[in-house]
Design a protein around this motif. Structure first.
Motif, PDB file in Angstrom:
ATOM      1  N   LEU A 179       1.626  -3.994  -8.284  1.00 45.16           N
ATOM      2  CA  LEU A 179       1.073  -3.550  -7.009  1.00 45.16           C
ATOM      3  C   LEU A 179       2.040  -2.596  -6.318  1.00 45.16           C
ATOM      4  O   LEU A 179       1.640  -1.547  -5.798  1.00 45.16           O
ATOM      5  CB  LEU A 179       0.795  -4.758  -6.107  1.00 45.16           C
ATOM      6  N   VAL A 180       3.326  -2.945  -6.309  1.00 46.06           N
ATOM      7  CA  VAL A 180       4.332  -2.073  -5.705  1.00 46.06           C
ATOM      8  C   VAL A 180       4.377  -0.736  -6.445  1.00 46.06           C
ATOM      9  O   VAL A 180       4.468   0.334  -5.828  1.00 46.06           O
ATOM     10  CB  VAL A 180       5.715  -2.748  -5.729  1.00 46.06           C
ATOM     11  N   ALA A 181       4.302  -0.789  -7.779  1.00 42.60           N
ATOM     12  CA  ALA A 181       4.378   0.430  -8.574  1.00 42.60           C
ATOM     13  C   ALA A 181       3.193   1.357  -8.299  1.00 42.60           C
ATOM     14  O   ALA A 181       3.358   2.579  -8.209  1.00 42.60           O
ATOM     15  CB  ALA A 181       4.433   0.086 -10.059  1.00 42.60           C
ATOM     16  N   THR A 182       1.998   0.800  -8.143  1.00 46.36           N
ATOM     17  CA  THR A 182       0.809   1.633  -7.951  1.00 46.36           C
ATOM     18  C   THR A 182       0.662   2.107  -6.511  1.00 46.36           C
ATOM     19  O   THR A 182       0.161   3.205  -6.266  1.00 46.36           O
ATOM     20  CB  THR A 182      -0.461   0.870  -8.359  1.00 46.36           C
ATOM     21  N   MET A 183       1.112   1.297  -5.556  1.00 49.57           N
ATOM     22  CA  MET A 183       1.017   1.700  -4.154  1.00 49.57           C
ATOM     23  C   MET A 183       2.146   2.632  -3.745  1.00 49.57           C
ATOM     24  O   MET A 183       2.011   3.412  -2.811  1.00 49.57           O
ATOM     25  CB  MET A 183       1.023   0.459  -3.258  1.00 49.57           C
ATOM     26  N   GLY A 184       3.284   2.541  -4.422  1.00 48.64           N
ATOM     27  CA  GLY A 184       4.452   3.286  -3.994  1.00 48.64           C
ATOM     28  C   GLY A 184       5.373   2.376  -3.216  1.00 48.64           C
ATOM     29  O   GLY A 184       4.943   1.392  -2.603  1.00 48.64           O
ATOM     30  N   SER A 185       6.663   2.659  -3.224  1.00 44.45           N
ATOM     31  CA  SER A 185       7.651   1.740  -2.668  1.00 44.45           C
ATOM     32  C   SER A 185       7.991   2.010  -1.208  1.00 44.45           C
ATOM     33  O   SER A 185       8.886   1.397  -0.666  1.00 44.45           O
ATOM     34  CB  SER A 185       8.938   1.804  -3.497  1.00 44.45           C
TER      35      SER A 185
ATOM     36  N   ASP B 119      -0.053  -3.749   8.050  1.00 45.77           N
ATOM     37  CA  ASP B 119       0.391  -2.353   8.015  1.00 45.77           C
ATOM     38  C   ASP B 119      -0.705  -1.367   8.402  1.00 45.77           C
ATOM     39  O   ASP B 119      -0.411  -0.313   8.963  1.00 45.77           O
ATOM     40  CB  ASP B 119       0.921  -2.003   6.626  1.00 45.77           C
ATOM     41  N   VAL B 120      -1.967  -1.682   8.082  1.00 47.09           N
ATOM     42  CA  VAL B 120      -3.070  -0.771   8.388  1.00 47.09           C
ATOM     43  C   VAL B 120      -3.741  -1.154   9.701  1.00 47.09           C
ATOM     44  O   VAL B 120      -3.950  -0.317  10.580  1.00 47.09           O
ATOM     45  CB  VAL B 120      -4.093  -0.754   7.234  1.00 47.09           C
ATOM     46  N   TRP B 121      -4.086  -2.417   9.861  1.00 47.53           N
ATOM     47  CA  TRP B 121      -4.733  -2.874  11.088  1.00 47.53           C
ATOM     48  C   TRP B 121      -3.722  -3.281  12.158  1.00 47.53           C
ATOM     49  O   TRP B 121      -4.114  -3.519  13.310  1.00 47.53           O
ATOM     50  CB  TRP B 121      -5.656  -4.052  10.783  1.00 47.53           C
ATOM     51  N   HIS B 122      -2.459  -3.404  11.779  1.00 46.81           N
ATOM     52  CA  HIS B 122      -1.388  -3.778  12.720  1.00 46.81           C
ATOM     53  C   HIS B 122      -1.677  -5.107  13.413  1.00 46.81           C
ATOM     54  O   HIS B 122      -1.434  -5.277  14.608  1.00 46.81           O
ATOM     55  CB  HIS B 122      -1.182  -2.669  13.765  1.00 46.81           C
ATOM     56  N   TRP B 123      -2.176  -6.046  12.643  1.00 51.91           N
ATOM     57  CA  TRP B 123      -2.454  -7.379  13.170  1.00 51.91           C
ATOM     58  C   TRP B 123      -1.175  -8.207  13.213  1.00 51.91           C
ATOM     59  O   TRP B 123      -0.223  -7.969  12.460  1.00 51.91           O
ATOM     60  CB  TRP B 123      -3.478  -8.087  12.288  1.00 51.91           C
ATOM     61  N   SER B 124      -1.192  -9.209  14.057  1.00 52.57           N
ATOM     62  CA  SER B 124      -0.073 -10.149  14.114  1.00 52.57           C
ATOM     63  C   SER B 124      -0.096 -11.056  12.892  1.00 52.57           C
ATOM     64  O   SER B 124      -1.089 -11.130  12.156  1.00 52.57           O
ATOM     65  CB  SER B 124      -0.167 -10.999  15.379  1.00 52.57           C
TER      66      SER B 124
ATOM     67  N   GLN C  10      -0.714   4.041   3.468  1.00 51.32           N
ATOM     68  CA  GLN C  10      -1.987   4.550   3.932  1.00 51.32           C
ATOM     69  C   GLN C  10      -3.102   3.910   3.115  1.00 51.32           C
ATOM     70  O   GLN C  10      -2.867   3.277   2.085  1.00 51.32           O
ATOM     71  CB  GLN C  10      -2.019   6.075   3.798  1.00 51.32           C
ATOM     72  N   ALA C  11      -4.325   4.127   3.560  1.00 53.39           N
ATOM     73  CA  ALA C  11      -5.460   3.474   2.920  1.00 53.39           C
ATOM     74  C   ALA C  11      -5.600   3.871   1.452  1.00 53.39           C
ATOM     75  O   ALA C  11      -5.987   3.055   0.614  1.00 53.39           O
ATOM     76  CB  ALA C  11      -6.743   3.809   3.680  1.00 53.39           C
ATOM     77  N   ASP C  12      -5.266   5.121   1.120  1.00 52.43           N
ATOM     78  CA  ASP C  12      -5.444   5.542  -0.272  1.00 52.43           C
ATOM     79  C   ASP C  12      -4.485   4.822  -1.218  1.00 52.43           C
ATOM     80  O   ASP C  12      -4.792   4.619  -2.395  1.00 52.43           O
ATOM     81  CB  ASP C  12      -5.287   7.054  -0.401  1.00 52.43           C
ATOM     82  N   SER C  13      -3.316   4.415  -0.704  1.00 54.05           N
ATOM     83  CA  SER C  13      -2.391   3.674  -1.558  1.00 54.05           C
ATOM     84  C   SER C  13      -2.950   2.287  -1.874  1.00 54.05           C
ATOM     85  O   SER C  13      -2.742   1.761  -2.972  1.00 54.05           O
ATOM     86  CB  SER C  13      -1.020   3.557  -0.901  1.00 54.05           C
ATOM     87  N   PHE C  14      -3.692   1.686  -0.939  1.00 52.15           N
ATOM     88  CA  PHE C  14      -4.339   0.406  -1.204  1.00 52.15           C
ATOM     89  C   PHE C  14      -5.451   0.568  -2.231  1.00 52.15           C
ATOM     90  O   PHE C  14      -5.676  -0.334  -3.048  1.00 52.15           O
ATOM     91  CB  PHE C  14      -4.886  -0.190   0.091  1.00 52.15           C
ATOM     92  N   ASP C  15      -6.147   1.707  -2.183  1.00 56.92           N
ATOM     93  CA  ASP C  15      -7.183   1.948  -3.197  1.00 56.92           C
ATOM     94  C   ASP C  15      -6.572   1.940  -4.596  1.00 56.92           C
ATOM     95  O   ASP C  15      -7.150   1.361  -5.522  1.00 56.92           O
ATOM     96  CB  ASP C  15      -7.873   3.290  -2.932  1.00 56.92           C
ATOM     97  N   ARG C  16      -5.410   2.566  -4.748  1.00 58.78           N
ATOM     98  CA  ARG C  16      -4.756   2.560  -6.053  1.00 58.78           C
ATOM     99  C   ARG C  16      -4.358   1.137  -6.456  1.00 58.78           C
ATOM    100  O   ARG C  16      -4.496   0.741  -7.619  1.00 58.78           O
ATOM    101  CB  ARG C  16      -3.510   3.456  -6.026  1.00 58.78           C
TER     102      ARG C  16
END
Length: 498
Positions: free
Chosen positions: A425-431, A304-309, A436-442
């Motif tokens: 993880l879903v709850a802290t990052m948002g559904s 999702d962030v690096w858009h890797w395969s 975005q990168a800040d959601s991964f920090d959470r």
């Protein structure tokens, strides 16, 4: 039962031949590898599944993983009981057939919730084949080869888990449907081979497992997970969220009370009176929360962030998955010298250092070698130090006849922690589908908190509780010896998962 010539009922006679161990091992290895591969393969494929079913939130996608873990955890002990009561051979072949058929249904699912339903069927199949597989293997192996057979069985699980991310990436690069379709030729071959070579182990007259208790356990964990993954949408103070949480907790309380009274409970409570078992089980739950969140977050970051395969994502995760099997095979002398508490605590610290590395240094413009790889290696070392140590600490204080059942409970604890980790993880990052990168920090802050809690719990592993005078707690029916299926399978599943 003794026969006139001194043999027992399950001992080959002069004109009978014990099935060839190598052939039986191959058939069993196919099923066990298939079930273990599915864990990492589906993690890697999850973002592509989300793209296929456009508009699917991460909260909905999480059930592709959670539904499998919840049902598998709840059915592991009842399935072992079923295998012993009916026939381990029938249970294994039925599990293979159901797992294979449900894999086809997963691949053909036209929507996310039909896919989740097919994953539930997969979990039922896995719960049937895992507990019965080692019982069949031990019934085939002569006594002098049984220990080597167990080691080979656990090695299959470790190798399959290590290869899972890469194979999942390669298959997902073709299409996520192949993640499930790859099970079909393996399952068909195992089914046809099993019909020909698997031994016929005598069934046993045992009390039925607590199916109602398993159903309530499944529903309770699912309700808590539902509240967590939908809390962001519902509102954390909403009636829906609070209702799901309260009903889930009440269900767990009812399940615990029922387990104390049932003749063959899903959760054998007397085990928790033995030295070190309770803190080990609790530590397993907490560390599984951190491990599950770590694994899913790295997959989502890469895609999702690096858009890797998917292939590149699988290769990115691969170095971390190589370390736990190697450490698990060599950690024994270290545990013997320093103690379970110290080794498990150290593993949590190293694992937490990997998460802290990502939280501090992993940015969207960071490279893999300096950004993700160090954290992947640290978390891999942490898993290799912590998981096998907690498993061995949990069962080491039990009497020998309780090893299998204890390992099954530890495995249940890990599966429950996996569900909680994904949900938190879903709850802290948002559904939302895009992150975005800040959601991964959470998400990593939550993972780090779970790791810290696990580290604190590890201080008590092996140091709390007194061994009761009785050496034989009330055992559920599936705690078996070499020829049994339920307990043996659970014990090895727990070891293999590490």
């Amino acid at each position: 039962m003794s026969l006139p010539d001194g043999r027992t009922a399950d001992t080959p006679g002069p004109t009978e031949q014990r099935p060839r161990l190598g052939v039986v091992f191959t058939v069993i290895a196919a099923g066990v590898a298939m079930a273990n591969l599915d864990v990492f393969i589906v993690n890697v494929a999850l973002p592509d599944i989300g793209h296929q079913f456009s508009g699917t939130s991460l909260a909905s996608l999480s059930w592709v993983l959670n539904a499998y873990a919840v049902v598998f955890a709840a059915l592991l002990v009842p399935a072992g009981n079923f295998a012993d009561r009916v026939n381990p051979r029938i249970a294994y072949l039925s599990g293979i057939a159901l797992f294979t058929l449900s894999s086809v249904l997963c691949a053909l699912a036209p929507g996310i919730w039909l896919l989740v339903g097919a994953r539930v069927l997969q979990a039922v199949g896995a719960a049937m084949l895992i507990p019965s597989s080692l019982g069949l293997l031990l019934a085939t192996a002569p006594p002098e080869k049984r220990l080597a057979s167990v080691r080979g069985w656990t090695a299959i699980s470790g190798v399959a888990s290590a290869l899972g991310p890469v194979l999942g990436g390669l298959l997902t690069d073709l299409s996520w449907h192949w993640v499930f379709l790859v099970n079909v030729p393996i399952g068909v071959a195992a089914l046809l081979g099993g019909l020909r070579v698997l031994p016929r182990v005598p069934s046993r007259d045992l009390p039925r497992a607590d199916v109602l208790g398993a159903a309530v356990l499944t529903a309770s964990i699912a309700l808590i997970a539902l509240g967590l993954v939908r809390g962001d949408d519902w509102g954390w103070a909403s009636e829906k969220f609070l209702g799901a949480l309260v009903l889930g907790v009440l269900g767990l309380v009812w399940f615990t009370v029922r387990s104390a009274r049932h003749a063959s409970p899903v959760l054998p409570l007397p085990l928790f009176r033995f030295r070190g078992f309770s803190p080990s089980a609790f530590s397993n739950v907490l560390f599984a929360v951190a491990f599950a969140a770590m694994l899913l977050s790295t997959v989502l970051w890469c895609q999702d962030v690096w858009h890797w395969s998917a292939v590149r994502t699988g290769l990115a995760i691969f170095p971390g998955t190589l370390l736990p099997p190697a450490l698990a095979m060599s950690i024994g002398p270290v545990i013997h010298r320093f103690g379970s508490s110290v080794v498990a605590f150290t593993g949590c610290v190293v694992f937490g250092a990997g998460i802290a590395w990502w939280l501090t240094l992993l940015k969207p413009d960071a490279g893999y070698a300096g950004g993700m790889l160090p954290g992947m290696l640290l978390t891999g070392i942490g898993v290799g130090l912590t998981l096998p140590t907690l498993i061995s600490a949990g069962v080491s204080g039990l009497p020998p006849q309780s090893f299998s059942t204890g390992s099954g409970v530890i495995t249940m604890a890990r599966q429950a922690g996996t569900v909680l980790g994904i949900s938190l993880l879903v709850a802290t990052m948002g559904s939302g589908a895009a992150h975005q990168a800040d959601s991964f920090d959470r998400g990593w802050e939550m993972t780090l908190a779970a790791t810290a809690a696990a580290a604190i719990a590890c201080f008590f592993v092996g140091s709390v509780g007194k061994t009761p005078r009785t050496t034989q707690p009330a055992q559920p029916a599936q705690a078996t010896g070499a020829g049994g299926s339920g307990g043996a399978g659970q014990a090895s599943e727990g070891a293999g998962g590490a």
